[in-house]
Design an enzyme around this catalytic site. Structure first.
Site, mmCIF file in Angstrom:
data_model
loop_
_atom_site.group_PDB
_atom_site.id
_atom_site.type_symbol
_atom_site.label_atom_id
_atom_site.label_comp_id
_atom_site.label_asym_id
_atom_site.label_seq_id
_atom_site.Cartn_x
_atom_site.Cartn_y
_atom_site.Cartn_z
ATOM 1 N N GLU A 1 14.023 -41.047 35.096
ATOM 2 C CA GLU A 1 13.774 -39.479 34.952
ATOM 3 C C GLU A 1 12.525 -39.702 34.095
ATOM 4 O O GLU A 1 12.993 -39.458 32.796
ATOM 5 C CB GLU A 1 14.909 -38.824 34.897
ATOM 6 C CG GLU A 1 16.179 -38.773 35.832
ATOM 7 C CD GLU A 1 15.697 -37.975 36.930
ATOM 8 O OE1 GLU A 1 14.889 -37.038 36.872
ATOM 9 O OE2 GLU A 1 16.524 -37.930 38.069
ATOM 10 N N CYS B 1 11.004 -31.653 30.110
ATOM 11 C CA CYS B 1 10.368 -32.395 31.195
ATOM 12 C C CYS B 1 9.755 -31.237 32.354
ATOM 13 O O CYS B 1 8.850 -31.774 33.153
ATOM 14 C CB CYS B 1 11.200 -33.341 31.967
ATOM 15 S SG CYS B 1 12.711 -32.875 32.303
HETATM 16 P P1 NAD Z 1 10.979 -42.292 24.991
HETATM 17 O O1 NAD Z 1 10.504 -43.133 26.308
HETATM 18 O O2 NAD Z 1 10.189 -42.554 23.873
HETATM 19 O O3 NAD Z 1 12.535 -42.794 24.721
HETATM 20 C C1 NAD Z 1 13.558 -42.485 25.616
HETATM 21 C C2 NAD Z 1 14.698 -43.402 25.256
HETATM 22 O O4 NAD Z 1 14.326 -44.836 25.475
HETATM 23 C C3 NAD Z 1 15.263 -43.571 23.687
HETATM 24 O O5 NAD Z 1 16.608 -43.581 23.740
HETATM 25 C C4 NAD Z 1 14.571 -44.696 23.378
HETATM 26 O O6 NAD Z 1 14.983 -45.322 22.058
HETATM 27 C C5 NAD Z 1 14.595 -45.467 24.533
HETATM 28 N N1 NAD Z 1 13.768 -46.956 24.482
HETATM 29 C C6 NAD Z 1 12.516 -46.689 24.123
HETATM 30 N N2 NAD Z 1 11.887 -48.051 24.163
HETATM 31 C C7 NAD Z 1 12.702 -48.862 24.940
HETATM 32 C C8 NAD Z 1 12.735 -50.123 25.560
HETATM 33 N N3 NAD Z 1 12.097 -50.930 25.377
HETATM 34 N N4 NAD Z 1 13.984 -50.534 26.333
HETATM 35 C C9 NAD Z 1 15.016 -49.648 26.256
HETATM 36 N N5 NAD Z 1 15.092 -48.485 25.604
HETATM 37 C C10 NAD Z 1 14.003 -48.039 25.047
HETATM 38 O O7 NAD Z 1 11.076 -40.906 25.508
HETATM 39 P P2 NAD Z 1 11.337 -39.656 24.500
HETATM 40 O O8 NAD Z 1 10.377 -39.361 23.769
HETATM 41 O O9 NAD Z 1 12.819 -39.691 23.575
HETATM 42 O O10 NAD Z 1 11.646 -38.235 25.649
HETATM 43 C C11 NAD Z 1 10.555 -37.639 25.997
HETATM 44 C C12 NAD Z 1 10.090 -37.771 27.403
HETATM 45 O O11 NAD Z 1 11.412 -37.844 28.505
HETATM 46 C C13 NAD Z 1 9.145 -36.906 28.079
HETATM 47 O O12 NAD Z 1 8.109 -37.725 28.577
HETATM 48 C C14 NAD Z 1 9.854 -36.113 28.858
HETATM 49 O O13 NAD Z 1 9.269 -35.701 29.772
HETATM 50 C C15 NAD Z 1 10.874 -36.954 29.410
HETATM 51 N N6 NAD Z 1 11.950 -36.481 30.072
HETATM 52 C C16 NAD Z 1 12.415 -36.641 31.316
HETATM 53 C C17 NAD Z 1 13.470 -35.797 31.982
HETATM 54 C C18 NAD Z 1 13.863 -35.968 33.522
HETATM 55 O O14 NAD Z 1 14.692 -35.517 33.715
HETATM 56 N N7 NAD Z 1 12.835 -36.034 34.218
HETATM 57 C C19 NAD Z 1 14.263 -34.870 30.972
HETATM 58 C C20 NAD Z 1 13.748 -34.890 29.752
HETATM 59 C C21 NAD Z 1 12.894 -35.770 29.319
#
Ligand code: NAD
Length: 510
Positions: free
Chosen positions: A232, A266
């Site tokens: 997502e 998002c």
């Molecule tokens: P992010 O990708 O920076 O981090 C998300 C999660 O991934 C965190 O828990 C982080 O610690 C973890 N993570 C980071 N690197 C990793 C790795 N190498 N391996 C495993 N886990 C890892 O995202 P964010 O800044 O926390 O969230 C914002 C983003 O999420 C925006 O792009 C937003 O659009 C998206 N989002 C999507 C939805 C949806 O349902 N489509 C909903 C909400 C947010």
């Protein structure tokens, strides 16, 4: 490692958070595997009693939960209530209503060639599900997939975002209150390195919500190990306003859809296309609407603070770029004058004179920025809306519902609101997810449960016949199979021809 939670609205440091050591991952995975064995045998109705306890706990401790979410994220109390607690309660209720039926073994049709046999589909938990969550809606985006996976009979490890660690702590408490068996739900506190280590430990499924960049990395790591995933990811949702729309509603919807949660959703509205004949009126009204919003940190505030300082930098970069490229700042403060040393309160920004090449119209801004540009006709609006690498949600505003539905059909995205905004995610009976770079897979709806299962196809024969017509020996059967297929699937269908051929095959099979 220990790190401190920070209140993004005040900059104050709070509770110390003890990170889960990387070395603990292996034993967490073992615990999760062990816990999944009895849980998969537990009837779905019994699993749901734990979810009901969570629903009761969260509603009885509503104020305490909402205040803690505000401390962790800086969002207004009303949004902590409506975007997090209500949505989770709704999702639980949906599972209570549907899960027993959705996860029940069901009959499938059997083609005539398998006459006399019974076919069924049954749903089996995948095992250990890893849920990796972001910081923007840290409760719902972690709890809904986790609870769905549990209901489907899996054990779960949740890795909340390191940006909102207090919410990780809150969820730990909520799951403990529900009394789940030891090891069934575990929270791993830490950053991306911990997330990566959890993937190396090979869970049976990964449910990831976050950025496109991290999603792509996770997909690569998962592919190496053939771990199935749901992703997502981000969005750049368009809003199309036709001249015949209820303009007051469209303006208020635009402000809310762009600025709720400080635009850190998002499915925030990130691009607004308004039919030229009402464009000026729309912009004037939008400026009035935005200027009457309160950002005062009280219980009644409309706008909170942003949650993550790095995201503020991205917002600032997009707005600066747009202004350098000729955009007009209709509301808000130029990023050069932002003073955010104590809290991340970014005042809402309205930009006009934007164009599709600007970062603010192409990349996910994820902040309180409203971009408005005019269009001249329906086809152009659709082309502008679809001119994006993202495809999460969209909205169409018109009193002509036939036109609105026609446009909705042609938009390249996973969900559309007509004369409304952002609410596809609020109906747990609807599937939610995106296309293009917005992700892979759907959750919510029935799929929200079955995705955490593998499906088993079972064909049952009573076993009374000595053999099947297509088994050995093949001698003399080929022309008869020719007659069988022609009589049944050809243009001159003949039941008599089919039965004759079938009986002949049976004779030849003795
Ligand atoms: P992010 O990708 O920076 O981090 C998300 C999660 O991934 C965190 O828990 C982080 O610690 C973890 N993570 C980071 N690197 C990793 C790795 N190498 N391996 C495993 N886990 C890892 O995202 P964010 O800044 O926390 O969230 C914002 C983003 O999420 C925006 O792009 C937003 O659009 C998206 N989002 C999507 C939805 C949806 O349902 N489509 C909903 C909400 C947010």
């Amino acid at each position: 490692m220990v790190w401190r939670a920070v209140n993004p609205a005040t900059g104050e440091e709070g509770e110390e958070i003890q990170a889960t050591p990387l070395e603990a991952v292996e034993s967490m995975m073992q615990k999760a595997k062990m816990a999944s064995i009895p849980w998969r045998q537990t009837p779905v109705a019994e699993r749901l009693t734990y979810l009901r306890r969570i629903r009761y706990y969260m509603t009885e401790h509503f104020e305490e939960c909402a205040e803690l979410i505000v401390q962790a994220t800086g969002k207004p109390l009303v949004e902590a209530a409506t975007h997090e607690l209500f949505i989770v309660a709704d999702a639980i209720k949906h599972m209570e209503d549907c899960a027993v039926k959705t996860l029940k073994t069901r009959k499938a049709k059997t083609p005539l060639t398998l006459f006399g046999k019974q076919s069924t589909i049954s749903y089996h938990p995948r095992g250990v599900v890893l849920v990796i969550a972001p910081w923007n809606f840290p409760v719902q985006l972690a709890m809904i997939p986790a609870l769905s996976a549990l209901t489907a009979g899996n054990s779960v490890i949740v890795k909340p975002s390191e940006v909102t660690p207090l919410v990780g702590k809150l969820m730990e408490r909520i799951f403990a209150e529900a009394g789940f068996p030891e090891g069934l739900v575990q929270i791993a506190h830490g950053d991306g390195a911990l997330g990566a280590r959890l993937i190396e430990a090979e869970p049976d499924y990964i449910f990831f919500t976050g950025s496109v960049q991290t999603g792509a990395r996770i997909q690569q790591e998962a592919a190496k190990r053939l771990i199935p995933t749901t992703l997502e990811l981000g969005g750049k949702d368009p809003m199309i306003v036709f001249a015949d729309a209820n303009l007051e509603r469209a303006v208020r919807g635009a402000a809310w859809g762009s600025l709720a949660n400080s635009g850190q959703a998002c499915i925030s509205v990130e691009r607004i296309y308004v039919e030229r004949s009402v464009y000026t009126d729309f912009v004037t009204r939008l400026k009035q609407e935005v200027s009457r919003l309160h950002q005062n940190g009280t219980e009644d505030t409309d706008l909170g603070s942003m949650t993550f300082s790095k995201q503020v930098d991205i917002v600032s970069d997009h707005v600066r770029h747009a202004l350098e490229e000729g955009a007009e700042l209709e509301c808000g403060i130029h990023p050069e004058q932002w003073r955010l040393s104590k809290g991340l309160q970014v005042q809402p920004i309205v930009l006009t004179q934007v164009n599709p090449q600007m970062k603010v119209m192409r990349e996910e801004t994820f902040g309180p920025v409203i971009n408005v540009m005019p269009f001249d006709h329906e086809k152009e609006a659709i082309e502008l809306a679809n001119d994006s690498s993202f495809g999460l949600n969209a909205s169409v505003w018109s009193r002509d519902l036939t036109k609105a539905r026609r446009v909705a059909d042609l938009l390249e995205c996973g969900g559309v609101c007509i004369n409304d905004v952002m609410v596809t995610i609020a109906n747990p009976y609807l599937p939610f997810g995106g296309i293009k770079h917005s992700g892979i897979g759907r959750y919510h709806g029935e799929e929200g449960l079955t995705l955490f299962c593998h499906q088993k196809a079972v064909v049952l024969d009573r076993g009374t016949k000595p053999a099947e017509v297509n088994w050995f020996p093949y001698a003399g059967k080929y022309p008869v199979f020719g007659r069988l297929i022609k009589s049944w699937y050809g243009s001159r269908r003949s039941l008599v021809g089919f039965i004759r051929a079938y009986l002949e095959l049976m004779r030849k099979s003795k």
